[in-house]
Design a protein around this motif. Structure first.
Motif, PDB file in Angstrom:
ATOM      1  N   GLU A 134       0.889  -1.279   0.016  1.00  0.00           N
ATOM      2  CA  GLU A 134      -0.051  -0.071  -0.153  1.00  0.00           C
ATOM      3  C   GLU A 134       0.761   1.164   0.000  1.00  0.00           C
ATOM      4  N   VAL A 135       2.322   1.174  -0.210  1.00  0.00           N
ATOM      5  CA  VAL A 135       3.143   2.198  -0.338  1.00  0.00           C
ATOM      6  C   VAL A 135       3.568   2.489  -1.444  1.00  0.00           C
ATOM      7  N   ARG A 136       3.860   3.720  -1.818  1.00  0.00           N
ATOM      8  CA  ARG A 136       4.643   4.106  -2.887  1.00  0.00           C
ATOM      9  C   ARG A 136       5.220   5.586  -2.830  1.00  0.00           C
ATOM     10  N   GLY A 137       6.510   5.601  -2.946  1.00  0.00           N
ATOM     11  CA  GLY A 137       6.883   6.976  -2.676  1.00  0.00           C
ATOM     12  C   GLY A 137       8.566   6.844  -2.542  1.00  0.00           C
ATOM     13  N   ALA A 138       9.379   7.890  -1.942  1.00  0.00           N
ATOM     14  CA  ALA A 138      10.659   7.691  -2.321  1.00  0.00           C
ATOM     15  C   ALA A 138      11.566   8.419  -1.215  1.00  0.00           C
ATOM     16  N   ILE A 139      12.678   7.961  -0.737  1.00  0.00           N
ATOM     17  CA  ILE A 139      13.595   8.727   0.165  1.00  0.00           C
ATOM     18  C   ILE A 139      14.842   9.328  -0.737  1.00  0.00           C
ATOM     19  N   GLU A 140      15.020  10.645  -0.683  1.00  0.00           N
ATOM     20  CA  GLU A 140      15.943  11.409  -1.326  1.00  0.00           C
ATOM     21  C   GLU A 140      16.802  12.215  -0.307  1.00  0.00           C
ATOM     22  N   LEU A 141      18.331  11.994  -0.787  1.00  0.00           N
ATOM     23  CA  LEU A 141      19.267  12.754  -0.030  1.00  0.00           C
ATOM     24  C   LEU A 141      19.899  13.496  -0.903  1.00  0.00           C
ATOM     25  N   LEU A 142      20.303  14.814  -0.645  1.00  0.00           N
ATOM     26  CA  LEU A 142      21.045  15.780  -1.487  1.00  0.00           C
ATOM     27  C   LEU A 142      22.205  16.342  -0.859  1.00  0.00           C
ATOM     28  N   ASN A 143      23.204  16.274  -1.693  1.00  0.00           N
ATOM     29  CA  ASN A 143      24.501  17.161  -1.407  1.00  0.00           C
ATOM     30  C   ASN A 143      25.323  16.293  -0.375  1.00  0.00           C
ATOM     31  N   LYS A 144      26.208  15.487  -0.666  1.00  0.00           N
ATOM     32  CA  LYS A 144      26.939  14.595   0.069  1.00  0.00           C
ATOM     33  C   LYS A 144      27.947  15.571   0.765  1.00  0.00           C
ATOM     34  N   VAL A 145      28.241  15.497   2.087  1.00  0.00           N
ATOM     35  CA  VAL A 145      28.961  16.305   2.894  1.00  0.00           C
ATOM     36  C   VAL A 145      30.326  15.606   2.957  1.00  0.00           C
ATOM     37  N   GLY A 146      31.327  16.494   2.099  1.00  0.00           N
ATOM     38  CA  GLY A 146      32.670  16.144   2.465  1.00  0.00           C
ATOM     39  C   GLY A 146      33.053  15.345   1.109  1.00  0.00           C
ATOM     40  N   ARG A 147      32.040  14.937   0.150  1.00  0.00           N
ATOM     41  CA  ARG A 147      32.716  14.308  -1.001  1.00  0.00           C
ATOM     42  C   ARG A 147      31.734  14.684  -2.419  1.00  0.00           C
ATOM     43  N   ASP A 148      32.351  14.419  -3.506  1.00  0.00           N
ATOM     44  CA  ASP A 148      31.700  14.891  -4.529  1.00  0.00           C
ATOM     45  C   ASP A 148      30.229  14.004  -4.768  1.00  0.00           C
ATOM     46  N   GLN A 149      30.195  12.896  -4.344  1.00  0.00           N
ATOM     47  CA  GLN A 149      28.875  12.230  -4.767  1.00  0.00           C
ATOM     48  C   GLN A 149      28.794  11.103  -3.584  1.00  0.00           C
ATOM     49  N   PHE A 150      27.687  10.467  -3.605  1.00  0.00           N
ATOM     50  CA  PHE A 150      27.337   9.433  -2.886  1.00  0.00           C
ATOM     51  C   PHE A 150      27.961   8.109  -3.411  1.00  0.00           C
ATOM     52  N   ASP A 151      28.211   7.155  -2.745  1.00  0.00           N
ATOM     53  CA  ASP A 151      28.988   5.777  -2.961  1.00  0.00           C
ATOM     54  C   ASP A 151      27.851   4.694  -2.988  1.00  0.00           C
ATOM     55  N   ASP A 152      28.583   3.606  -3.221  1.00  0.00           N
ATOM     56  CA  ASP A 152      27.849   2.220  -3.050  1.00  0.00           C
ATOM     57  C   ASP A 152      27.461   2.042  -1.643  1.00  0.00           C
ATOM     58  N   ALA A 153      28.295   2.328  -0.790  1.00  0.00           N
ATOM     59  CA  ALA A 153      28.041   1.613   0.507  1.00  0.00           C
ATOM     60  C   ALA A 153      26.810   2.863   1.065  1.00  0.00           C
ATOM     61  N   ASP A 154      26.717   4.150   0.504  1.00  0.00           N
ATOM     62  CA  ASP A 154      25.399   4.869   0.939  1.00  0.00           C
ATOM     63  C   ASP A 154      24.086   4.121   0.319  1.00  0.00           C
ATOM     64  N   LEU A 155      24.395   4.090  -0.874  1.00  0.00           N
ATOM     65  CA  LEU A 155      23.062   3.525  -1.561  1.00  0.00           C
ATOM     66  C   LEU A 155      22.574   2.286  -0.946  1.00  0.00           C
ATOM     67  N   ARG A 156      23.435   1.356  -0.514  1.00  0.00           N
ATOM     68  CA  ARG A 156      23.186  -0.167   0.237  1.00  0.00           C
ATOM     69  C   ARG A 156      22.267   0.355   1.483  1.00  0.00           C
ATOM     70  N   LEU A 157      22.914   1.157   2.352  1.00  0.00           N
ATOM     71  CA  LEU A 157      22.445   1.703   3.746  1.00  0.00           C
ATOM     72  C   LEU A 157      21.111   2.437   3.277  1.00  0.00           C
ATOM     73  N   LEU A 158      21.018   3.178   2.422  1.00  0.00           N
ATOM     74  CA  LEU A 158      19.665   3.901   2.178  1.00  0.00           C
ATOM     75  C   LEU A 158      18.489   3.021   1.518  1.00  0.00           C
ATOM     76  N   THR A 159      18.715   1.983   0.991  1.00  0.00           N
ATOM     77  CA  THR A 159      17.846   1.038   0.295  1.00  0.00           C
ATOM     78  C   THR A 159      17.444  -0.041   1.761  1.00  0.00           C
ATOM     79  N   LEU A 160      18.322  -0.187   2.676  1.00  0.00           N
ATOM     80  CA  LEU A 160      17.895  -0.950   3.538  1.00  0.00           C
ATOM     81  C   LEU A 160      16.951  -0.146   4.782  1.00  0.00           C
ATOM     82  N   ILE A 161      17.470   1.149   4.873  1.00  0.00           N
ATOM     83  CA  ILE A 161      16.472   2.260   5.517  1.00  0.00           C
ATOM     84  C   ILE A 161      15.070   2.265   4.773  1.00  0.00           C
ATOM     85  N   ALA A 162      15.073   2.369   3.468  1.00  0.00           N
ATOM     86  CA  ALA A 162      13.901   2.673   2.706  1.00  0.00           C
ATOM     87  C   ALA A 162      12.977   1.361   2.931  1.00  0.00           C
ATOM     88  N   GLY A 163      13.612   0.257   2.977  1.00  0.00           N
ATOM     89  CA  GLY A 163      12.770  -1.077   3.339  1.00  0.00           C
ATOM     90  C   GLY A 163      12.160  -1.177   4.667  1.00  0.00           C
TER      91      GLY A 163
END
Length: 596
Positions: A313-342
């Motif tokens: 019954e859920v459709r949506g998204a979690i969005e993070l903007l502007n990685k602190v201290g680096r040019d972009q988000f990495d694979d570890a960030d993606l894995r963690l955010l995917t777990l949290i989204a679940g």
């Protein structure tokens, strides 16, 4: 050569060996070590040049670094290739007086470099366990070929060099292991933080009663853990194709909360629609980026990480903007955010299911609804009982008729109450707008509320600064006064003062209701007028103020409140003072609406 000259030469060799020992002990950097050693060996061996090859980790190649055109370049040689490769493979010393006469010599190097190799002395270097460390090679002895004495000297030098190379390799190995340990430790610490967050989310999900607070707390922890300047969580509105911002953090978070986007619009809308994550290093170059929304809220994203919220019954998204201290988000960030989204999807579904069950259960609870209705009926029934007793004791026909009229009026009130509850439950709207004389209406409401407050120690005060007429559904507004008054009585169990004010401002009729009770409980802040919103009331149905709000809005009015714990609550109702569609007479206007 006389004895004195030989002795001086031996002393010179000893001094050179000591210099090499000091040189190899002055650094653990292998590149610096090679440069130091090669120069000293060439000088001590009275040769034109020297090369020090080191065995690589695969043990299939030898490598060295030589200075060519002011640039340090690496040369690699397979074990068994050339004279140095043969010495490494065989483990034997090679002493060649004429290089071109030896089949192991490869003359291609001379042809490419223009150098002429005449004599070669090559010796393998081993550690204390006999393991090959590399090969030292000396070229072109000045004044002739290398002899046995040169071999002994090079062997002595090689033993010094072997110790230096072994120490350097050990040091580099320790440094590498330390770096690996530090990296592993950091990764472990990160994993622990991730597990702590997931565990906390799981606990909060099970115990949460307020979904918005849960998700906002989750978003704050996630943003801090991953390191983002801004974050938002969007959900699809039910029965629509739009996403609304349930929570938003960052410099422009409040501005973001006031907007919504179509499903598929922007990076987050695309992620929610497609059910796939997106990691964008340069949003300006991405065709999915919603530049209009970014300009509207005044926030420019440098990079984006967005994952979908997916459930039954859920459709949506979690969005993070502007990685602190680096040019972009990495694979570890993606894995963690995917777990949290679940976990967030589970929390949203659980909260929605819980909310639906609660509403369904309460709507299905006939007993609770009847309890509220019966409680509402107590006051008119008390009034009927009082007038019936007065009728029994009065002999005057006119007085008895007046009492009978009051009894009938209370029956009308009871009937209106029950109809109002049923209409509210069905979502129906039926208004009978007519001219109401406020002084008469307030007099009747005073009598009604005095019966409600009887025996409770509550003083009723009416401040009527406007004494004209109003255009409203009189029966329904009796319900408004009754519900607010009953709420005030429950908020003042030890007694107090309930004040009704009537005024006019800017062509608006204003009613105010103030009590000196305990104030609105914190858990009801922001949802006081919601269906079944109640906190700790033994006889409350959670319908009273929801019905009040519905009646006020049906009259094109507005209701608001302010409250302080322990200092009471004030409700304010604002209505249109005049209605153009009514004449100056008492011609009623009936407005009806079907089920919503």
């Amino acid at each position: 050569m006389d004895l004195a000259a030989q002795l001086e030469r031996e002393r010179a060799k000893v001094r050179s060996i000591q210099q090499i020992a000091r040189a190899v002990g002055s650094t653990l950097d292998l590149d610096d070590l090679l440069r130091l050693i090669v120069g000293k060996i060439t000088e001590l061996m009275d040769a034109e040049r020297s090369t020090l090859y080191v065995m690589d980790e695969t043990r299939t190649e030898l490598w060295t670094k030589v200075l060519q055109a002011d640039e340090l370049r690496e040369i690699r040689l397979r074990v068994g290739e050339g004279v140095a490769g043969w010495a490494a493979q065989s483990g034997q010393t090679v002493n060649i007086a004429d290089a071109y006469a030896d089949p192991r010599f490869n003359p291609d190097v001379d042809r490419r470099s223009g150098y002429r190799t005449r004599s070669i002395l090559c010796l393998p270097m081993k550690d204390n366990q006999g393991r090959l460390l590399g090969v030292v090679q000396v070229l072109n002895k000045r004044g002739g070929a290398f002899d046995a004495e040169d071999e002994e000297l090079l062997e002595a030098l090689a033993s010094q060099v072997s110790i230096a190379i072994e120490n350097s390799q050990l040091y580099l190995s320790v440094v590498r292991k330390n770096k690996e340990l530090i990296t592993t430790q950091r990764e472990l610490e990160r994993r622990v933080r991730e597990l702590d967050l997931l565990f906390e989310v799981q606990e909060q999900t099970q115990a949460a009663t307020n979904l918005e607070e849960l998700l906002e707390g989750l978003l704050k922890r996630t943003s801090a853990l991953i390191g983002a300047e801004a974050a938002s969580l969007m959900l699809q509105e039910r029965s629509s194709e739009r996403l609304y911002f349930l929570s938003a953090l960052g410099e422009r978070g409040e501005a973001v909360k006031r907007v919504s986007v179509a499903l598929g619009e922007g990076i987050a809308g695309w992620v929610a629609q497609q059910g796939r994550a997106a990691r964008v290093a340069d949003p300006d170059a991405d065709p999915r980026h919603n530049r209009i929304l970014a300009e509207r809220v005044g926030f420019r994203p440098r990079n984006v990480l967005c994952v979908p919220l997916i459930g039954q019954e859920v459709r949506g998204a979690i969005e993070l903007l502007n990685k602190v201290g680096r040019d972009q988000f990495d694979d570890a960030d993606l894995r963690l955010l995917t777990l949290i989204a679940g976990r967030a999807s589970q929390a949203i579904e659980l909260a929605r299911v819980r909310d639906e069950r609660l509403k369904e259960g309460r709507l299905a609870s006939i007993g609770q609804l009847l309890s509220g209705v019966l409680h509402d009926l107590k006051t008119p029934m008390t009034i009927i009982s009082g007038y019936a007793q007065l009728m029994a004791t009065s002999d005057e026909e006119k007085v008895r008729e007046e009492y009978a009229e009051q009894v009938l009026r209370q029956f009308d009130v009871m009937s209106a109450m029950t109809r109002e509850v049923l209409a509210f439950a069905r979502g129906e709207s039926n208004l009978l707008i007519r001219k109401v004389y406020l002084h008469k209406f307030l007099r009747e409401m005073q009598e009604h509320l005095r019966h409600e407050f009887a025996g409770r120690g509550i003083q009723l005060v009416v401040e009527q600064r406007y004494k004209g007429v109003a255009f409203l559904d009189e029966i329904k507004f009796r319900r408004v006064f009754h519900n607010i008054g009953r709420n005030a009585a429950e908020a003042m169990p030890e007694g107090g003062v309930f004040t009704i004010g009537v005024d006019v401002a800017d062509d608006r009729l204003l009613f105010s209701f103030s009590d000196t009770g305990r104030g609105i409980p914190p858990e009801l802040e922001g949802r006081l007028f919601e269906l079944f919103a109640t906190a700790g009331k033994a006889e409350g149905s959670g319908l009273g103020l929801a019905i009040v709000k519905k009646i006020v809005e049906e009259h094109e009015g507005h209701i608001a409140y302010r409250s302080e714990p322990g200092a009471g609550t004030v409700f304010t109702i604002s209505l249109p003072l005049q209605r153009a569609h009514l004449t100056s007479g008492e011609v009623p206007l009936v407005a009806t609406g079907g089920a919503r």
